[in-house]
Scaffold this active site. Structure first.
Site, PDB file in Angstrom:
ATOM      1  N   TRP A 359      -7.213 -36.244  41.836  1.00 15.93           N
ATOM      2  CA  TRP A 359      -6.148 -36.948  42.552  1.00 15.93           C
ATOM      3  C   TRP A 359      -5.616 -38.116  41.732  1.00 15.93           C
ATOM      4  CZ3 TRP A 359      -6.806 -41.610  46.056  1.00 15.93           C
ATOM      5  CH2 TRP A 359      -7.871 -42.410  45.629  1.00 15.93           C
ATOM      6  N   ASP A 360      -6.330 -38.459  40.657  1.00 17.89           N
ATOM      7  CA  ASP A 360      -5.885 -39.531  39.769  1.00 17.89           C
ATOM      8  C   ASP A 360      -4.418 -39.351  39.386  1.00 17.89           C
ATOM      9  OD1 ASP A 360      -8.670 -39.143  39.754  1.00 17.89           O
ATOM     10  OD2 ASP A 360      -8.907 -40.185  37.851  1.00 17.89           O
ATOM     11  N   GLU A 488     -16.222 -43.321  47.167  1.00 19.32           N
ATOM     12  CA  GLU A 488     -17.189 -42.213  47.057  1.00 19.32           C
ATOM     13  C   GLU A 488     -18.610 -42.628  47.437  1.00 19.32           C
ATOM     14  OE1 GLU A 488     -16.242 -41.023  42.997  1.00 19.32           O
ATOM     15  OE2 GLU A 488     -15.132 -39.315  43.794  1.00 19.32           O
ATOM     16  N   LYS A 600     -17.560 -48.403  46.389  1.00 19.10           N
ATOM     17  CA  LYS A 600     -17.392 -48.125  44.963  1.00 19.10           C
ATOM     18  C   LYS A 600     -16.005 -48.528  44.472  1.00 19.10           C
ATOM     19  CE  LYS A 600     -17.873 -44.203  41.751  1.00 19.10           C
ATOM     20  NZ  LYS A 600     -17.749 -42.724  41.655  1.00 19.10           N
ATOM     21  N   GLN A 601     -15.005 -48.277  45.316  1.00 16.05           N
ATOM     22  CA  GLN A 601     -13.634 -48.444  44.837  1.00 16.05           C
ATOM     23  C   GLN A 601     -12.695 -48.612  46.014  1.00 16.05           C
ATOM     24  OE1 GLN A 601     -14.438 -44.167  43.984  1.00 16.05           O
ATOM     25  NE2 GLN A 601     -12.318 -44.267  43.360  1.00 16.05           N
TER      26      GLN A 601
END
Lengths: 770, 770
Positions: A359-360, A488, A600-601
């Site tokens: 998906w980046d 994640e 995580k993000q």
């Protein structure tokens, strides 16, 4: 903010258009190979030395073709039902890199004799890698050697290398050996050898190696030819797997000898296998006839246009200027442009993540390209359309309707051996839908919508409308269970806030696309509705799911809970986590990570950016305050997004620091892993930090919005944006911002929430604090 | 109740003490091999044919030693941190089974000539397998052959086989060949060959094969010797991996010739590797000298005592009588008795689940053995103590204090390649603690508590007190996140109700054990507290965790929610699931299963049984009503527990039907997978259905409680229970139940919540409806 390591000392001197290595250090070779990678979106090559390297120096001498992979069975620790059965791994292809220089009986190597005036330079503007040095052999012969190479931006199948040798203190025989080696392996992940040589062929000047993959059915051709100046005979020879070409020059002091190598590569994906050999031989020969300079100029011309549209000029911060341009070049080098390929997590610079697309692309890299290279973005979205059938199969695997895009893939089929790091992330569907929206919004390319986009939107909407459930316990709201948002560290949760909002967006977008098609492309609409067996009832169901979507909000904390259970996880002070335990994903058992309120993000924070017009500034601030101390940024996709929202809510120090972590991540090797390859999404994030962050660019309601400010350390920055057939140049200074309409008649933009009407060729200046 | 397949037709005729196969059908060979397994807890052998079988007939000719395994690296689909790195797989050892009969030039086989009067019989009382038949060779020779074998219950290292041959219509040479083959493989899971033959040795009558495992460091010795009646010469020979022994008889009509084979097996775990050969040769020879009958009688005597204490007599239902006894024999055959081994999920009857030990032992099988073979239960708990150090390491792996028992293991280290089916099930710690409690309660064996039990209780309590968190959002309650209860269809949930209650029980039990030790074993207490570095503060912390344990209850539904999110999962009508999709674990992607309100096996319902005195009958009924329609019973551990609670709440039809699914699961091959091996936990569950279910046995407050009823189809049933040095015989009839104290002076029991005082030798009868 979790304390991150002091900005590392720059590895390379600051230079706005160059990366220069002034000393070769074997212990950094692996890292340098990634930094000095070249590529053109079709083919990529790590910065390995032409002459080779001793076996005890870490090296991954890889050359890759975007989307050319080998498959292998996935072996699991334990059986689980309905898991993907095959890996896909981008393969290291035929090695055409070798050029070896001998003088009499001595062969040039950085590991013997002495070297001075060494400089390896990646010219960012030109996309050319050169290496210059003066070598004194063990026996005292001194010569200047210049290697130069580029992978052509003007012809995807083409690469050029050359070597210029100048004896400085002797006369004698200079031998240059060029080889092509088909006996290659992957250095990571693949258990078996992927490529088998089918045939080799050679004449004196040139030859070809044709290979095929064992399982995945690709044939790959690599043809070369050579030229020398002055002209000397070239002797070609072939083994069953390799070619070698030898030219012997009679060198004299201060006379420069040139050896040019023209490489052409193609695969059965573009060229019939029977015609591969002649295709690559002919192309190499044709380009050799044109000569070095003509090919180089064609290559540079493409890049010049790229920089013209894409560059951000940052004044007052050469480190960031260099970082951004390095990133922008690497992104172009990594990006497939043919509608059949995409952008791997590490581009074409390494084997990690196996050359997979994530998906980046849609969430990080398309935003970067969209406002300068919209035609490239269309190609990237066409790739998604090309894998819609595997995505449908993937949805069936999960007992869902519609289509579910694979989390990591080349050929469209899920290639992950861990569904809790892949399939659980249903939000990839919404990422694709969102990118289609942004593309059509920025280009008015409704043809794309009618031909391809709408079908993707319908099938992803269909999946969302099947995947959730109306729950009485939630007041009849539409809930989506067992998913993972962008964070994640929390897979398998219920009602991930990001996911639910984005699913709602996807559903509404599909409905909107339906209306547009019905109105503007009635025939295509009918065909599509028939093809997908859609009916009014199903559209209504989508609307109901979207209208009733459960959108979590915690009134007490004033924040959007990341998911149903996040607020009940074990609190943890992330600053108490030992530095050597970061990234947690590499050091803690998943269950240990999952039990904590640790992120995580960017997850909710990403939502606040993507659907920014649905949230107030106060909400953005409250959520930033809540989530920022819980985020380790163990993904390189995270800091850019935090930087953007920090800019929006006025946390300028956060914004700048997070930008710093993004812009030079690879160049300064923050995470000590650039040897594995570059971080493409993070690189794109550095553009977003400036344009979406500092300049506050959004596209609400089909308009460009700006809310610029200038970081303290800078004197000014400028960039260009293409939007709906127009192109605006934006220059941000301390107090004011100037907008110039370069292309297009008029364009209405918003500056600090005030409309500004631009007309062609004129500049409008507004105060940043107005 | 999910409709389950009609009770399958019985495969074997009903017989209270026998399993008889009257026709050999190759297509059922694989299944029969499991059913006709023999074992003694140390060694087990599948019901393979002595003469071998053609390659196209499905067969797993396995012989196993409890706890003897090979290790192999686990390969994962994708890297995850802190995962177990090694499989352990119980290995198929040296094959000592072969006996081949030839008459002149014709070799006996069920696959040529004709067979009549065939009967293969597993005698449940004696634990002896015989196969009788009359064979007419292709050339017309007719002979009676009887094979007989048993694995000695009186000496764990010993197995005996014999073959009796009677020519019926001819005179001629009868040749019997016995072999021992060291060239063996596993048939499941292990990728490499585990066993390497170190040496073979032979005399005329006997010999030995010594082998070792490649990675795990076990040496295994197998010795044999033979006797013939009438005595004829035996000719032995050896290859590098095998032995063969040949005896030639001169057969005459109606004269029976006997060939006896004495097998001794040991390993480096019990016998020094240098002494293995002499040990097994000597033992085989010594037992051969004693002769067949003496060894058989010693074996039968052990079983007679076993049946005396363990049998349940069911009158009026030969199918269930047979089922129960088959189960009880197989359980004894499967159970390690040396304190170093335990009970594998499939006993010693197959390679599935790799010979691993699970919580099945403590939760299902110890309850079965506890009231008839308490000394055996002590050995099983000693095994747990023996793996306390690996359990400590396992806790460290998860960044926890104390000890966390491996979910599936032989050597104590986690051997699962999927943590969401293993490590996530922290409740195994409580299962061990609970079993220690039940054992001490039933035996007053406080020495065990002081020597071993308390240390386990302390270390498991320590783990619980570290694993959770006091959450303000839950009113300061102690919450345990990211675990899985017994229902494996909901891994990684917060506050699994079963887990929290059992953790609380574990914590209180550790505190209680501390008090007992302090008072009764002050020196051992001090030593233990020092060893574990325990202090009052830590004990207080345990108490605080237990006192404040979050115990979920939903007042609206009147039920205990299985976990924080269960009630929010997608509702599903489990009867709508196609039969061929069951078990879901084999057919649906985990995420698909997890999103639904669907339960694999008793979870809250198990809690209602284990801690039955903490819940009212109304609560049990409400929870049964809620959970029963949501449970697929995809685990064979489930129906027994539902049967028990159904009995308790008066749902007698449910109780009986769930019992039926349990009692003959393997014998009738309900799940078509008995070829993989028996289901030991389910087998034990069938005892629990009768004793804990129909007879309502509980041990609340240190007393035996009964609340018996008689299923409609039965005329009566009886069983015995050992408790605190006493033994009670219980006979349940339609209207009344009689209690006779066989051992012990007096014992106060509870019948339908009324105290009854039993005195030795006297019978007390009470009405079932009083």
């Amino acid at each position: 903010m979790r304390k991150f390591h002091q900005n590392r000392e720059a590895i390379y001197p600051f230079d706005e258009w160059k990366i220069v290595e002034t000393k070769f250090e074997p212990r950094f070779n692996h890292r340098s190979e990634s930094i000095f990678s070249l590529g053109n979106g079709y083919m990529g090559m790590r910065g390995t030395l032409e002459e080779g390297i001793p076996g005890d120096v870490q090296s991954t001498p890889g050359i890759y073709i975007n989307g050319i992979y080998e498959t292998e069975p996935i072996i699991y620790g334990e059986f689980m039902a309905c898991q993907p059965q095959e890996y896909q791994s981008m393969i290291n292809i035929t090695d055409w890199r070798s050029l070896r220089v001998s003088v009499e009986n001595e062969e040039f190597s950085l590991f013997q004799g002495t070297v001075r005036d060494y400089a390896r330079t990646l010219d960012l503007k030109q996309g050319v890698l050169t290496r210059k040095l003066i070598w004194t052999s063990p026996q005292g012969r001194q010569l200047r050697i210049v290697f130069e190479r580029f992978i052509s931006q003007s012809n995807q199948h083409l690469a050029l290398m050359r070597c210029a040798v100048t004896p400085l203190n002797f006369s004698g025989t200079i031998t240059i050996r060029s080889s092509v080696n088909g006996d290659v392996n992957n250095f990571h992940h693949l258990r078996d050898k992927a490529l088998q040589v089918l045939s080799t062929t050679c004449t004196n000047e040139g030859g070809a190696v044709i290979s095929e993959t064992k399982n995945s059915g690709f044939t790959i051709g690599c043809g070369v030819t050579h030229r020398t100046y002055p002209k000397v005979p070239i002797m070609g020879s072939a083994t069953t797997t390799s070619l070698e070409f030898i030219a012997k020059f009679q060198g004299k002091p201060d006379q420069t000898l040139f050896f040019h190598k023209f490489i052409a590569v193609s695969t059965s994906r573009e060229t019939h296998p029977q015609k591969l050999q002649s295709f690559v031989l002919d192309l190499a020969e044709e380009r050799a006839e044109q000569g070095w300079e003509k090919n180089k100029q064609a290559h540079i011309n493409v890049l010049a246009k790229y920089w013209e549209d894409t560059d951000i000029q940052i004044e007052g911060d050469p480190a960031l200027q260099q970082g951004f341009r390095f990133n922008a070049l690497q992104l172009l080098q990594s990006t497939g442009r043919d509608g059949k390929t995409n952008i791997a997590a590490k581009g074409l610079t390494g084997e990690y993540y196996e050359g997979h697309y994530f998906w980046d692309t849609e969430t990080y890299i398309i935003p970067f390209f969209l406002y300068s290279q919209p035609e490239l973005v269309r190609k990237l979205l066409e790739y998604r359309y090309s894998i819609l059938d595997p995505a449908r199969q993937n949805a069936r695997r999960m007992r869902n309707k519609g289509a579910l895009f694979a989390w990591r893939t080349i050929n469209g089929h899920e290639a992950s051996g861990n569904f809790l790091g892949s399939t659980v992330q249903y939000h990839i569907n919404a990422a694709v839908a969102y990118a289609i929206h942004k593309y059509v919004e920025a280009t008015d390319d409704f043809d794309f919508l009618a031909e391809k986009g709408a079908e993707i939107l319908f099938e992803t909407a269909r999946c969302w409308a099947d995947r959730g459930v109306f729950l009485e316990s939630r007041g009849g709201r539409y809930c989506i269970n067992e998913v993972c948002g962008p964070d994640e560290y929390k897979p398998g949760v219920n009602n991930n806030c990001y996911t639910n909002y984005m699913a709602q967006f996807n559903l509404y977008l599909a409905l909107k696309a339906g209306h547009i098609l019905k109105e503007r492309f009635p025939e295509q609409y009918k065909l599509l509705v028939d093809k997908l067996d859609l009916n009014e009832e199903e559209f209504k169901q989508w609307e109901k799911c979207a209208d009733l979507m459960y959108l979590p909000f915690d009134p007490e904390l004033g924040i959007f809970p990341q998911d149903d259970s996040f607020l009940d996880k074990d609190p943890i002070d992330i600053d108490s986590i030992p530095y050597e335990d970061i990234p947690l994903v590499a050091n803690w058992h998943p269950l240990v990570i999952w039990r904590y309120q640790v992120i995580k993000q960017a997850d909710v924070i990403l939502l606040l950016f993507l659907l920014g017009d649905q949230f107030t500034l106060e909400e953005k601030k409250a959520n930033f305050d809540f989530y920022e101390p819980r985020t380790t940024h163990d993904s390189s996709l995270s800091p850019a997004i935090y930087s953007i929202i920090a800019s929006e809510v006025g946390y300028y120090d956060y914004a700048y620091n997070y930008f710093m972590q993004t812009a030079r991540l690879d160049l300064d090797d923050y995470n000590k892993n650039v040897w594995q390859g570059i971080h493409t999404a993070c690189m794109a994030g550095s553009w977003m930090c400036v344009v979406n962050g500092f300049a506050g660019v959004r596209t609400y309601g089909g308009k460009l919005w700006f809310k610029p400010y200038l970081p303290d350390k800078w004197s000014r920055y400028s960039f260009k944006i293409k939007f709906r057939g127009c192109q605006v140049k934006v220059v941000v200074e301390k107090e004011t911002t100037s907008y110039t309409l370069l292309v297009g008649d008029t364009l209405e933009i918003m500056h600090n929430e005030q409309p500004v009407t631009l007309t062609q060729g004129h500049t409008q200046t507004r105060g940043n604090h107005e």
